[in-house]
Design an enzyme around this catalytic site. Structure first.
Site, short mmCIF file in Angstrom:
data_model
loop_
_atom_site.label_atom_id
_atom_site.label_comp_id
_atom_site.label_asym_id
_atom_site.label_seq_id
_atom_site.Cartn_x
_atom_site.Cartn_y
_atom_site.Cartn_z
CG ASP A 1 -1.84 1.20 1.26
OD1 ASP A 1 -2.80 1.24 0.47
OD2 ASP A 1 -1.59 2.11 2.07
CE LYS B 1 -2.13 4.94 1.06
NZ LYS B 1 -2.16 4.64 2.51
N GLY C 1 -9.08 5.99 7.54
CA GLY C 1 -10.35 6.09 8.26
C GLY C 1 -11.41 6.80 7.43
N1 HSE Z 1 -4.89 0.89 4.48
C1 HSE Z 1 -4.56 2.26 4.27
C2 HSE Z 1 -3.65 2.72 5.38
C3 HSE Z 1 -5.80 3.09 4.21
O1 HSE Z 1 -3.60 2.04 6.39
O2 HSE Z 1 -2.99 3.74 5.25
C4 HSE Z 1 -5.55 4.50 3.79
O3 HSE Z 1 -5.01 4.56 2.51
#
Ligand code: HSE
Length: 419
Positions: A195, A199, A297
């Site tokens: 993740d 990003k 969230g």
């Molecule tokens: N799973 C992601 C995090 C959610 O924990 O940052 C927000 O992008």
């Protein structure tokens, strides 16, 4: 009086973020934006909105000419890509929070924005409530942006905080992150760094004009961090965080990675706890700036979606200035990293690959060392992720190619190896 566009929204997804957005929009009537239809996958679930709003037929939204904005906050990257590209081709603006989809399809999405001249906004896809994309895009000139250090995954930061400050075990901490709606539906995406690197992929585009597939970037998550590592960090007066970093080197190229890193207590990032995210930007003349806010969230993410919707009233688009209007930067693998490695047996550690080792200790259960490695060793090999080996970057980890020989000599002198 200025004239704002009336926004009629088709919403895909009514999970943590979608429902959050629905509630947030009800509280902001001045925006002149209303949801006409919501497309969901599972019609059986009880929803906190009128039944008439829902459909399972995506074409009801994508082919409705009165809908001029598609907001897409679903989980599946492939379906999200299909929805976003169809909507753009059908002449609609798109707001998305699907970081995986954006990271994996950036070149196609860039081409499609140019072709359709539609807005495609995704502030919610990185750092949720922190307006990091628009800041990188609009405020910082390429030449002045020396570096970025950031915590961009809320779940792993939440887990590290709960484990090392509140003494929960990993499973308890992860369960809590899931219950609070921070974790991905497949939590290994968070825990193993996917993740965060997704990003980071498009943050690099807005910061430096770099376009690279996430598979080609250097990253890992927090899956190998051991209790002893946290104990060593505490002894050194430091914390361990999963840090995304990019730094412009003296040759103008960019060093970049997402790896666990030791963070001194007086570092801005040490202040970032739980599901919060933080971004430290180093720029010419301004020195350091620190952006801080909730990175996961329901409402924090919805707030970024809301801000994108609001920007559509005046047809805001990302210009990708660093890519199209500047000389884009290139990534480099010509640098070295100062690393801490903890392990069970020396046989798993390629000692000869280190430029030098400046510290080593054997404790009852595990051993650890601090040394300097060429970054290519981490790109090309996996030993540092296998056999329960744990690699964590030292604070200030980057050593440039140009200073390595001098530092090596100094370090060997200190160790008494040279006269
Ligand atoms: N799973 C992601 C995090 C959610 O924990 O940052 C927000 O992008």
């Amino acid at each position: 009086m200025s004239h704002h566009k009336q926004l009629t929204i088709g919403l895909f997804g009514f999970g943590v973020v979608g429902e959050g957005l629905y509630k947030v929009l009800q509280q902001t009537p001045s925006l002149n934006a209303s949801i006409k239809k919501i497309c969901i996958k599972n019609p059986g679930k009880k929803r906190n909105a009128p039944d008439a709003l829902f459909t399972t037929d995506k074409d009801e939204l994508l082919n409705d000419e009165s809908i001029n904005v598609i907001v897409e906050v679903i989980n599946e990257a492939d379906a999200a890509f299909e929805i976003a590209t169809t909507a753009l081709r059908n002449g609609k603006s798109v707001v998305s929070a699907s970081k995986k989809m954006i990271a994996e399809h950036l070149p196609e999405l860039l081409a499609l924005q140019q072709e359709t001249e539609q807005s495609f906004l995704y502030e919610a896809a990185a750092c949720a409530s922190i307006p990091v994309i628009r800041n990188l895009e609009e405020y910082y000139d390429n030449d002045l942006l020396h570096g970025i250090k950031a915590i961009i995954n809320g779940s792993t930061n939440f887990i590290l905080t709960k484990m090392f400050e509140d003494k929960l075990d990993f499973q308890q901490a992860l369960l809590l992150a899931q219950q609070l709606g921070f974790a991905e539906s497949d939590p290994t995406l968070d825990v193993e760094g996917y993740d965060a690197i997704n990003k980071w992929t498009f943050l690099l585009t807005h910061a430096y004009g770099i376009i690279e597939h996430p598979d080609n970037l250097l990253f890992t998550g927090i899956q190998n961090i051991h209790a002893m590592d946290a104990a060593v960090a505490a002894e050194k007066g430091q914390q361990i965080k999963l840090v995304a970093q990019a730094q412009k080197l003296s040759n103008g190229k960019v060093a970049s990675f997402v790896l666990p890193q030791f963070v001194p207590q007086d570092d801005h990032l040490a202040f970032v706890k739980n599901e919060y995210n933080g971004v430290v930007i180093e720029s010419g003349f301004a020195d350091k700036q620190f952006f801080y806010g909730k990175g996961a969230g329901s409402f924090p993410t919805a707030s970024a979606v809301l801000s994108d919707i609001s920007a559509l009233r005046y047809d805001y688009k990302y210009e990708y200035k660093k890519l199209y209007h500047h000389q884009p930067n290139e990534l480099t693998k010509d640098f070295y990293l100062r690393v801490y490695v903890s392990f069970t047996d020396w046989k798993y550690i390629p000692r000869d690959k280190f430029e030098w080792i400046e510290e080593w200790h054997a404790r009852e259960e595990r051993k650890y060392l601090v040394g300097v490695l060429p970054v290519a060793e981490l790109f090309e090999k996996n030993w540092w992720k296998e056999n329960s080996t744990s690699l964590i970057l030292a604070a200030q980890p980057i050593i440039e190619d140009t200073s390595i020989q001098k530092l090596k000599k100094k370090s060997l002198e200190l160790a008494g190896v040279l006269d």
